[in-house]
Structure formats: C-alpha cells, structure tokens
Design a protein around this motif. Structure first.
Motif, short mmCIF file in Angstrom:
data_model
loop_
_atom_site.label_atom_id
_atom_site.label_comp_id
_atom_site.label_asym_id
_atom_site.label_seq_id
_atom_site.Cartn_x
_atom_site.Cartn_y
_atom_site.Cartn_z
N LYS A 123 48.68 74.00 29.39
CA LYS A 123 47.96 73.54 30.58
C LYS A 123 47.15 74.68 31.20
CE LYS A 123 49.59 72.60 35.13
NZ LYS A 123 50.73 72.10 35.90
N TYR A 124 47.81 75.79 31.46
CA TYR A 124 47.12 76.86 32.18
C TYR A 124 46.13 77.62 31.29
CZ TYR A 124 49.93 76.06 36.34
OH TYR A 124 50.49 75.52 37.45
N GLU A 130 38.55 76.70 30.49
CA GLU A 130 37.51 75.82 31.02
C GLU A 130 36.82 76.47 32.23
OE1 GLU A 130 38.44 71.76 32.26
OE2 GLU A 130 36.26 71.39 32.11
N LYS A 131 37.62 77.04 33.11
CA LYS A 131 37.02 77.65 34.31
C LYS A 131 36.05 78.77 33.91
CE LYS A 131 40.55 76.59 37.76
NZ LYS A 131 39.71 75.73 38.64
N ARG A 238 39.20 76.58 22.69
CA ARG A 238 37.86 76.52 22.09
C ARG A 238 37.12 75.27 22.56
NH1 ARG A 238 37.55 74.21 16.30
NH2 ARG A 238 38.14 72.46 17.63
N ASP A 239 37.83 74.14 22.57
CA ASP A 239 37.16 72.89 22.94
C ASP A 239 36.72 72.89 24.39
OD1 ASP A 239 37.48 72.10 20.37
OD2 ASP A 239 39.17 70.75 20.75
N GLN A 240 37.46 73.59 25.24
CA GLN A 240 37.01 73.72 26.63
C GLN A 240 35.70 74.48 26.67
OE1 GLN A 240 38.17 72.07 28.90
NE2 GLN A 240 40.32 71.67 28.52
N ILE A 241 35.60 75.52 25.87
CA ILE A 241 34.36 76.30 25.85
C ILE A 241 33.22 75.44 25.28
CG2 ILE A 241 33.21 78.35 24.90
CD1 ILE A 241 36.10 79.58 24.69
N LYS A 242 33.55 74.72 24.21
CA LYS A 242 32.51 73.93 23.52
C LYS A 242 31.95 72.80 24.39
CE LYS A 242 32.56 75.59 19.19
NZ LYS A 242 31.38 76.08 18.48
N LYS A 243 32.70 72.41 25.43
CA LYS A 243 32.16 71.39 26.33
C LYS A 243 30.90 71.89 27.02
CE LYS A 243 36.00 70.14 28.76
NZ LYS A 243 36.86 69.46 29.69
#
Ligand code: GLA
Ligand code: ZN
Length: 677
Positions: A123-124, A130-131, A238-243
């Motif tokens: 989670k964190y 993402e942040k 990675r997927d948070q960055i890729k968003k």
C-alpha cells in the motif's frame, strides 16, 4: 531506449544530498561539472525523509534537489525511494518486516527487508511511487525512473506462506497435480488440504540456508514464488509511474549473477536493463565480461545501463582493494564495449557515517578535486563528452550463444547429489572464457531466446529441460546449427521430476547417446579424456573431474574416451549428426585447455572470425548499427601489447591516432576505433 534529452553516454551515479548541508551541495555541483558528470540518481533511500507518518508527505527537499541539479545542468535518475521502509512503519505495522529462513521475525533495521506480500508495504510503496510520479512527471530533469533498489532476499512469514498457496493453486489447479509434481508420495508427504503446505525453510524442508531441500520441486516453486512476489511489488510501483509517464524508461537495478531472482522473467517488465557491477580484484575479467553479456542478453541485446560501480573501492568485501590507476577507466569501457550506454557510480560523494563511509566515491572525504580518483573520473568524464552519442544504441552482434537459466541453476544447486562440487556458473564461465579469449563475441541467452541468428548454441549443464525447449534445440540443429551440451543435462523437468527412459531425457535423440550412470568423485581426483586420433585442434589427453557420465553411443560418433577407472574406454566426447547440423556431448567437466581446444575446433568448423586478433589480455569487442562499426580495444595487461587491425584501417575516437596492421596499445590502454574508408 535512453532518453534523447541526454544524448551521450550518461555519466554520474548515486547521489545523497540529504546527508549533507547546503554549502556542500554548491561544492558538489562545482565538482560534478569539473568531472563531466551529467546525471545523478537520487532518492534511493528517500522514504523516511518524505513520509514521517501515515498521511504526511513532504517533498520540499526533493523538489529543491531536482530543481537545483537541473539548473546546474545535471539530469536526474529518479528513484521511488522504497528501498528501505521507515522505522515508524515497522513499529506500527509489524507485517512489513520479513521473517527469515530460520523463522526469526526481523526487527527494524537494514534495507531491502520489506515483505513483498505485506499489505502495508504494498500500500505505502505504491502510494509513494504514485505521489512521486504525479509530482515529477514531465520535469525536464528526469531521464530515468528507478524503482526501489537491488531487489533481493526471500521472506518466510505467514502472509508469504498464505500467498504461496494461492500461487500454487494457480499453477497446479489441483492438489493431485501438485502432489504428483512434487512426488510427495516420497516420505509420506501427500497433501490433502492446501493449508497443509508450509513454506520450505529451516523450519520445514530445507537446511543450510536453503542450499539443501528434501523436496526440490517444492523448493523450486518457493524460489519462483518469491522472485514473482518481488517482481509483483516492482510492477505495482512501475505501474503507478506508467500512469503518468510514457516517454521515460522505468528500471530497477539488477545485480548480474545474483542467485535468487529469475532475471529473464524480470527483464520482461523492465524498460531498460540496469545493473551494478562490483567485481573484486580477483574476479576474472572474463567473468565480468560474461556478466555484462548476460545483462545485455536479458532483453535480446538491447543496450543497458551500468547503474553502479565504484570509482575506487568497496567496503563490503573482506579486503577492499583500490582499483589501481587506470582500472576504473578500463572497466568502464569494458562495460560500454559489451553494450552499456551509461557509466554510473555508487557514489558521487562519500558518506560521513554508517556502513558505506569507506566505500569509494567520486568526491572523497578530503572534499577537493586534487585526488587520484577524482582526476581519473574527470578524465573519463571528458572522454565521454568527446565520444558523445556516437556509440549509443549500437548493438553487439554474435554468432555464438550460451544458454543461462536461473531455474536450472536453482535446481542444480538444490540437487541432493551427485556432487557438491558442481558449480553451474563456473561451468558456464569455462565455455564463455574460451570464446572471450579468442575475441569471439558471445550472447548470453535464456531458454526462450530465438536461436535462428546463431551458428553455435552451448548449453552447459542443462539439467532442467523446460517444456518445448528440446524441440526448439532440435529445430536449431536440424537447420544446420551446432549444439553443445554436457554431463548432467536433460535430467529433470520443470518440477524436478526425472525424465524416465535414460539420461539425457528429452535430449537423447538429439545427442545420439544414452547415459547409464553418473560417477561423482572428490574434485581433486582426475580422469582423462583421450583422443586416439586428433579431432580438429583436440588431441592427446585432457584431465576431467567432478562428474563422469557413463555413456553409450546410440549413433553418435565417439571422439574421445575415458582413460581410467572401470569405465575406461567409454565415450567422453561424442558428436551426433542431426539434420543439417550436429550435437556434441561432453561427458565430464574438463580442464580449461580442453575447452579452449574444443572451441578452437568449433571456430574452424563454423569459420568464426575473431573481432580482431590480439595478444592475450587484450579484449576486442565490436558495437555496430547499420552505418557504423566501433571496435573497443581494451588492454587488461599492465604492459603494452599488440593487436592486428586486419583488412581495415581505423582511427581512434579518443586520441585521433590511426591504426593499420600490427598495432601497439599501452598497458591498461583503451582505444575506441572507427573504421576508415
Ligand atoms: C549496492 C547498492 C548501493 C550501495 C552499493 C555499495 O549496489 O545498490 O546502495 O550499497 O551496493 O557497493
Ligand atoms: Zn513475507
């Protein structure tokens, strides 16, 4: 793959301004400029500084660092900061800390110790990623995204154990299939409920820190599962960055021959391979070359990033030798020659306290630029500016491939018998080295890599044959390829069940032999492989040791036989004609001289030309694209040595000199040659 913003070989490394005050930052920038440094990896251990509790995130320092670097002309490789979780998190959420092999729950401490199946960690970590992506995507300083750091280690906690059962259900569907795959009828281990299965650890099926197991099938699956779990946690970040980011590569730094993660599987999820190269003063140069080639092979030859190396010494070896004058430069070019498009260090400024304060850095404790190490770094920085983007994106082309497979390695290491002396990496390296010393380029490939482009494929100790692999190898040989495999190959399938009907199982037809027994002797005991008549460059006798396959030919030509013991006269080297090609089988672990002569024989058979002919210790590699071919001549000798330029004339991009015919290179010298018309 690398961003065009910084269109030259990237030069820089890990930078930890959070350990220093503002005056030092100003000084850092001055010195980076002097050294020609243009990229800094930051925020690798940023988590605790950014996040002081569940809901407070403070990016002000990171904001400033990125802006400040950018204004000073330094680009940023931005890490997500999750390589060590904060102390408060471990205190409030014990699920984040791993349980070790012996069942001990870790307290807070160290790094890379988050359980990959911990809800808190996932989670964190993904929230932080993402942040950071939201905040910094589009920042013109950023040229790469760096997730966590050197993923490593396994966890044996209850949540991993539960998740292991979920993973197993997906893989086997039924307990019946699982029981068969692991052969649990052995020692009365039949499972009737999924929750009877526990993690194989020092408390259950394994001992000696996982070097031994009662059930190799189960232990292999736990390794796959842990490697996958860490990979999933990487993918989450990675997927948070890729968003938010589509045009900048996302990577995580790998560790070469690191044992515990299946890097071929990881590579599919990484935009550009990056890795950390820390040879010791004793590491054979050919081993470093092989590791570079393996890292390049992870993504089918795509250029990679040298993410870390030390400018001078490490701190974590027993004896941390300095890199001798010129060696940092030499090894940096070796990386480039094998496919690196970046040269980066750990670290830019040496820490003042804690465990890495004696680890080498571009800026040493004295703080100024009048040091040997700084001067060497600055010289290289200058040269990389001269080279610019000329070599970037060019490829290494090889006609020889050596197969390397992590799951095969795990299975060999876990195998109880026949010999503890068998070292997979060492066996692979012996073959690699023979080509390396002849300046014949090699691709290190996985079991899924397309074989079409190769003339020769070598699979040392291919103990585990995966589904469909034998067929692909057969097709390769049918079409004219030369295949080489060795003792202790073709023995098991992917769950470590023996392929019945005689070794080497699925490879039998291809190699045209049958192995009846495998002898294992103390590695100091030698047998000999004897040639009654020379075969190519092979003749006379060669010693062999460790394992001895007792084989019968089933159509293969016998080229050499054992000299002694009760199997004297049985085949030790065979060759089988198959389709338009041929398959060799080497029945024991031979001395290096055998492999050198064998490789010389293959070289003649397949008419492989060396990149250039050179004195021993002078490595020559080529990188090319459609219009250019660059040769890297790297003299690992202390003294001057020679090489032959062959049919072309060359100019050195570093010193403008021309080379034609018999040429000299100074001790520890490097030339980057471009063919002249
Ligand atoms: C690894 C890590 C770095 C540092 C170096 C020291 O590569 O990624 O953070 O600890 O080792 O050699
Ligand atoms: Zn765990």
């Amino acid at each position: 793959m690398l961003n065009e913003r910084l269109n030259k070989i990237w030069y820089g490394g890990d930078y930890n301004p959070e350990q220093w005050d503002t005056e030092t930052w100003v000084e850092d920038q001055r010195m980076f400029k002097k050294a020609g440094i243009d990229v800094a990896t930051i925020n690798v251990f940023g988590w605790a500084l950014i996040q002081r509790d569940e809901s407070t995130y403070d990016f002000s320092d990171l904001d400033q660092t990125i802006d400040r670097l950018y204004q000073a002309g330094i680009y940023v490789c931005l890490a997500t900061g999750t390589a060590a979780h904060p102390a408060w998190m471990a205190k409030h959420y014990p699920d984040i800390s791993r349980v070790d092999f012996d069942g001990r729950k870790r307290k807070y401490g160290g790094r890379h110790h988050s359980c990959p199946n911990s809800p808190t960690y996932l989670k964190y970590a993904s929230r932080l990623a993402e942040k950071i992506a939201v905040r910094y995507h589009g920042h013109p300083a950023i040229v790469a995204w760096h997730v966590s750091n050197e993923y490593s280690g396994y966890c044996y906690c209850d949540q991993c154990e539960k998740q292991f059962r979920v993973w197993l259900k997906q893989r086997y569907q039924t307990l019946d299939a699982l029981n068969k795959a692991w052969n649990t009828a052995f020692w009365g281990h039949t499972f009737y409920q999924w929750d009877e299965i526990v993690a194989p650890s020092g408390l259950s099926e394994e001992w000696q820190n996982g070097q031994n197991s009662n059930f190799q099938g189960m232990s292999l699956d736990y390794r796959r599962f842990q490697s996958d779990s860490l990979l999933e946690s990487y993918k989450l970040e990675r997927d948070q960055i890729k968003k938010y980011v589509s045009d900048i590569p996302v990577t995580t730094n790998l560790m070469g021959l690191y044992q515990e993660l299946d890097y071929f599987k990881w590579a599919k999820e990484i935009d550009i391979i990056s890795w950390d190269n820390y040879p010791s003063i004793q590491t054979p140069i050919s081993m470093t070359a092989m590791t570079h080639d393996l890292m390049r092979g992870l993504k089918d030859g795509q250029p990679f990033m040298l993410m870390e190396q030390t400018p001078s010494q490490q701190n974590w070896q027993a004896y941390n030798a300095l890199k001798r004058p010129g060696i940092m430069r030499l090894w940096s070019y070796q990386a480039i020659a094998h496919g690196a498009d970046t040269v980066m260090f750990f670290q830019l400024r040496r820490s003042r306290g804690a465990t890495e304060k004696y680890h080498g850095a571009v800026i040493e404790h004295v703080g100024h630029e009048h040091t040997r190490v700084f001067k060497e770094c600055a010289q290289l920085g200058q040269e990389l500016q001269t080279l610019g983007d000329q070599t970037m994106g060019t490829r290494v082309k090889a006609k020889v491939a050596i197969i390397f497979d992590w799951e095969n390695r795990w299975a060999i290491d876990l195998s109880s018998g026949p010999s503890i002396a068998l070292d997979y990496v060492e066996e692979v390296h012996k073959y690699y080295r023979a080509f390396y010393e002849r300046n014949i380029p090699v691709d290190m490939i996985g079991v899924e890599t397309d074989l079409n482009q190769y003339d020769i494929v070598i699979a040392p100790v291919l103990y585990m044959v995966k589904e469909g692999h034998a067929d692909r190898l057969k097709t390769f040989v049918t079409n004219g390829g030369t295949f080489v495999t060795t003792f202790f190959s073709g023995i098991v399938n992917e769950t470590d069940l023996v392929t019945l009907g005689g070794y080497p199982g699925e490879l039998r037809e291809l190699v045209g032999i049958w192995v009846e027994e495998i002898d294992a002797l103390d590695p100091t005991v030698k047998n000999q492989m004897t040639f009654d008549k020379p075969y190519g460059k092979l003749s006379g006798k060669y010693t062999c040791s460790i394992l001895f396959d007792l084989i019968h030919s089933k159509g293969a030509e016998v080229l050499a036989t054992y000299q002694s013991d009760f199997y004297a006269g049985m085949p030790a080297l065979t060759r089988n004609a198959f389709g338009k090609g041929q398959a060799y089988y080497i029945a024991s672990s031979p001395e290096q001289r055998f492999i050198d002569d064998f490789v010389a024989t293959l070289q003649d058979e397949k008419q492989l030309t060396p990149t250039l002919v050179s004195d021993p210790g002078v490595e020559v590699c080529a990188r090319e694209n459609v219009d250019q071919r660059f040769l890297f001549v790297i003299n690992h000798n202390h003294d001057q040595a020679h090489f032959l330029t062959g049919e072309y004339r060359y100019a050195d991009l570093l010193n403008d000199q021309c080379y034609d015919g018999l040429s000299t290179i100074e001790g520890h010298g490097v030339l980057v040659l471009k063919r002249q018309e």
